[in-house]
Design a protein around this motif. Structure first.
Motif, PDB file in Angstrom:
ATOM      1  N   VAL A   1      30.547   3.955  29.373  1.00 14.83           N
ATOM      2  CA  VAL A   1      31.494   4.386  30.386  1.00 14.83           C
ATOM      3  C   VAL A   1      32.231   5.579  29.817  1.00 14.83           C
ATOM      4  CG1 VAL A   1      33.468   3.713  31.771  1.00 14.83           C
ATOM      5  CG2 VAL A   1      31.737   2.010  31.167  1.00 14.83           C
ATOM      6  N   SER A   2      32.089   6.707  30.466  1.00 18.06           N
ATOM      7  CA  SER A   2      32.659   7.959  29.958  1.00 18.06           C
ATOM      8  C   SER A   2      32.221   8.141  28.514  1.00 18.06           C
ATOM      9  CB  SER A   2      34.177   7.970  30.097  1.00 18.06           C
ATOM     10  OG  SER A   2      34.546   7.952  31.442  1.00 18.06           O
ATOM     11  N   ALA A   3      33.170   8.095  27.605  1.00 18.37           N
ATOM     12  CA  ALA A   3      32.829   8.324  26.205  1.00 18.37           C
ATOM     13  C   ALA A   3      32.944   7.042  25.386  1.00 18.37           C
ATOM     14  CB  ALA A   3      33.748   9.396  25.630  1.00 18.37           C
ATOM     15  N   THR A   4      32.933   5.894  26.057  1.00 19.60           N
ATOM     16  CA  THR A   4      33.069   4.617  25.360  1.00 19.60           C
ATOM     17  C   THR A   4      31.756   3.869  25.409  1.00 19.60           C
ATOM     18  OG1 THR A   4      35.379   4.501  26.027  1.00 19.60           O
ATOM     19  CG2 THR A   4      34.366   2.461  25.293  1.00 19.60           C
ATOM     20  N   LEU A   5      31.379   3.281  24.285  1.00 19.73           N
ATOM     21  CA  LEU A   5      30.164   2.487  24.196  1.00 19.73           C
ATOM     22  C   LEU A   5      30.555   1.064  23.830  1.00 19.73           C
ATOM     23  CD1 LEU A   5      27.020   2.246  23.931  1.00 19.73           C
ATOM     24  CD2 LEU A   5      27.347   2.744  21.511  1.00 19.73           C
ATOM     25  N   ASP A   6      30.088   0.105  24.610  1.00 23.79           N
ATOM     26  CA  ASP A   6      30.302  -1.317  24.313  1.00 23.79           C
ATOM     27  C   ASP A   6      28.956  -1.991  24.171  1.00 23.79           C
ATOM     28  OD1 ASP A   6      33.165  -1.355  24.518  1.00 23.79           O
ATOM     29  OD2 ASP A   6      32.912  -1.145  26.664  1.00 23.79           O
ATOM     30  N   VAL A   7      28.740  -2.644  23.052  1.00 25.41           N
ATOM     31  CA  VAL A   7      27.492  -3.361  22.789  1.00 25.41           C
ATOM     32  C   VAL A   7      27.862  -4.792  22.407  1.00 25.41           C
ATOM     33  CG1 VAL A   7      25.402  -3.474  21.384  1.00 25.41           C
ATOM     34  CG2 VAL A   7      26.410  -1.253  21.930  1.00 25.41           C
ATOM     35  N   ILE A   8      27.208  -5.743  23.029  1.00 27.40           N
ATOM     36  CA  ILE A   8      27.409  -7.157  22.693  1.00 27.40           C
ATOM     37  C   ILE A   8      26.041  -7.748  22.399  1.00 27.40           C
ATOM     38  CG2 ILE A   8      28.178  -9.400  23.535  1.00 27.40           C
ATOM     39  CD1 ILE A   8      30.174  -7.918  25.307  1.00 27.40           C
ATOM     40  N   TRP A   9      25.925  -8.499  21.306  1.00 23.50           N
ATOM     41  CA  TRP A   9      24.645  -9.100  20.953  1.00 23.50           C
ATOM     42  C   TRP A   9      24.813 -10.587  20.679  1.00 23.50           C
ATOM     43  CZ3 TRP A   9      27.006  -5.395  17.884  1.00 23.50           C
ATOM     44  CH2 TRP A   9      27.529  -5.820  16.677  1.00 23.50           C
ATOM     45  N   THR A  10      23.687 -11.277  20.716  1.00 20.50           N
ATOM     46  CA  THR A  10      23.656 -12.700  20.408  1.00 20.50           C
ATOM     47  C   THR A  10      23.572 -12.857  18.898  1.00 20.50           C
ATOM     48  OG1 THR A  10      22.503 -13.114  22.484  1.00 20.50           O
ATOM     49  CG2 THR A  10      22.408 -14.856  20.802  1.00 20.50           C
ATOM     50  N   VAL A  11      24.488 -13.612  18.343  1.00 18.92           N
ATOM     51  CA  VAL A  11      24.492 -13.866  16.901  1.00 18.92           C
ATOM     52  C   VAL A  11      23.399 -14.882  16.600  1.00 18.92           C
ATOM     53  CG1 VAL A  11      25.853 -14.724  14.967  1.00 18.92           C
ATOM     54  CG2 VAL A  11      26.944 -13.334  16.755  1.00 18.92           C
ATOM     55  N   ARG A  12      22.586 -14.590  15.600  1.00 13.89           N
ATOM     56  CA  ARG A  12      21.497 -15.486  15.199  1.00 13.89           C
ATOM     57  C   ARG A  12      21.995 -16.534  14.208  1.00 13.89           C
ATOM     58  NH1 ARG A  12      16.378 -11.452  14.135  1.00 13.89           N
ATOM     59  NH2 ARG A  12      16.048 -10.906  16.313  1.00 13.89           N
ATOM     60  N   PRO A  13      21.343 -17.694  14.189  1.00 15.92           N
ATOM     61  CA  PRO A  13      21.726 -18.724  13.220  1.00 15.92           C
ATOM     62  C   PRO A  13      21.586 -18.257  11.765  1.00 15.92           C
ATOM     63  CG  PRO A  13      20.272 -19.643  14.884  1.00 15.92           C
ATOM     64  CD  PRO A  13      20.320 -18.157  15.107  1.00 15.92           C
ATOM     65  N   THR A  14      20.706 -17.296  11.515  1.00 14.13           N
ATOM     66  CA  THR A  14      20.498 -16.802  10.148  1.00 14.13           C
ATOM     67  C   THR A  14      21.501 -15.727   9.743  1.00 14.13           C
ATOM     68  OG1 THR A  14      18.878 -15.227  10.985  1.00 14.13           O
ATOM     69  CG2 THR A  14      18.036 -17.337  10.128  1.00 14.13           C
ATOM     70  N   ASP A  15      22.317 -15.258  10.683  1.00 15.15           N
ATOM     71  CA  ASP A  15      23.337 -14.260  10.354  1.00 15.15           C
ATOM     72  C   ASP A  15      24.395 -14.903   9.472  1.00 15.15           C
ATOM     73  OD1 ASP A  15      22.076 -12.351  11.861  1.00 15.15           O
ATOM     74  OD2 ASP A  15      23.368 -12.589  13.608  1.00 15.15           O
ATOM     75  N   ASN A  16      24.754 -14.203   8.402  1.00 20.28           N
ATOM     76  CA  ASN A  16      25.789 -14.702   7.504  1.00 20.28           C
ATOM     77  C   ASN A  16      26.616 -13.529   6.999  1.00 20.28           C
ATOM     78  OD1 ASN A  16      24.481 -13.581   5.136  1.00 20.28           O
ATOM     79  ND2 ASN A  16      22.975 -15.199   5.374  1.00 20.28           N
ATOM     80  N   ALA A  17      27.471 -13.787   6.056  1.00 20.48           N
ATOM     81  CA  ALA A  17      28.389 -12.749   5.572  1.00 20.48           C
ATOM     82  C   ALA A  17      27.674 -11.575   4.918  1.00 20.48           C
ATOM     83  CB  ALA A  17      29.391 -13.359   4.600  1.00 20.48           C
ATOM     84  N   THR A  18      26.420 -11.748   4.503  1.00 17.04           N
ATOM     85  CA  THR A  18      25.688 -10.647   3.870  1.00 17.04           C
ATOM     86  C   THR A  18      24.727  -9.958   4.829  1.00 17.04           C
ATOM     87  OG1 THR A  18      23.924 -12.096   3.075  1.00 17.04           O
ATOM     88  CG2 THR A  18      25.821 -11.747   1.599  1.00 17.04           C
TER      89      THR A  18
END
Length: 101
Positions: free
Chosen positions: A9-26
Motif C-alpha cells: 500500500v503506497s510505500a508500505t509493505l506488510d508480509v505475514i507468514w506461517t511459523v513452522r514448528p522447526t522455526d527456533n531462535a536460530t
C-alpha cells in the motif's frame, strides 16, 4: 513457509507468514524484493533475526522503479544448513506511490 497474505500500500509493505514448528531462535530469514527478470538483483532486502515473529512491516525505498514483475523471495538461514529458498510470492505489480501536488 506460506505467505498468509502480503500487500503493498503506497510505500508500505506488510508480509505475514506461517511459523513452522522447526522455526527456533536460530532460524533467521532473508526476505528480498526484486524483479523476476533479474533474479540475482535485490534492490531492497530485510533480515528477520527470528522467523517466529511471523510478520514484517516496513517502508519501501523511495527509489524503487515501478513495474509489473516484482517478486518476494524468502531465504531461510540456519547454522545447520546452507541458505535456501524457503518460499517466494506470486509476481505482483509495484506502483509508484501517489504524490500530492
Amino acid at each position: 513457509m506460506q505467505f498468509s497474505w502480503f500487500t503493498i500500500v503506497s510505500a508500505t509493505l506488510d508480509v505475514i507468514w506461517t511459523v513452522r514448528p522447526t522455526d527456533n531462535a536460530t532460524t533467521d530469514l532473508l526476505i528480498t524484493l526484486g524483479k523476476t527478470s533479474d533474479p540475482f538483483s535485490a534492490p531492497q532486502f530485510w533480515i528477520i533475526p527470528d522467523a517466529r515473529t511471523g510478520q514484517l512491516s516496513t517502508v519501501l525505498e523511495s527509489d524503487l522503479t515501478p513495474g509489473s514483475d516484482y517478486i518476494l523471495r524468502v531465504f531461510e538461514r540456519r547454522p545447520d544448513i546452507f541458505d535456501w529458498v524457503r518460499e517466494f510470492s506470486d509476481v505482483f505489480e509495484l506502483k509508484a506511490p501517489a504524490t500530492s501536488t
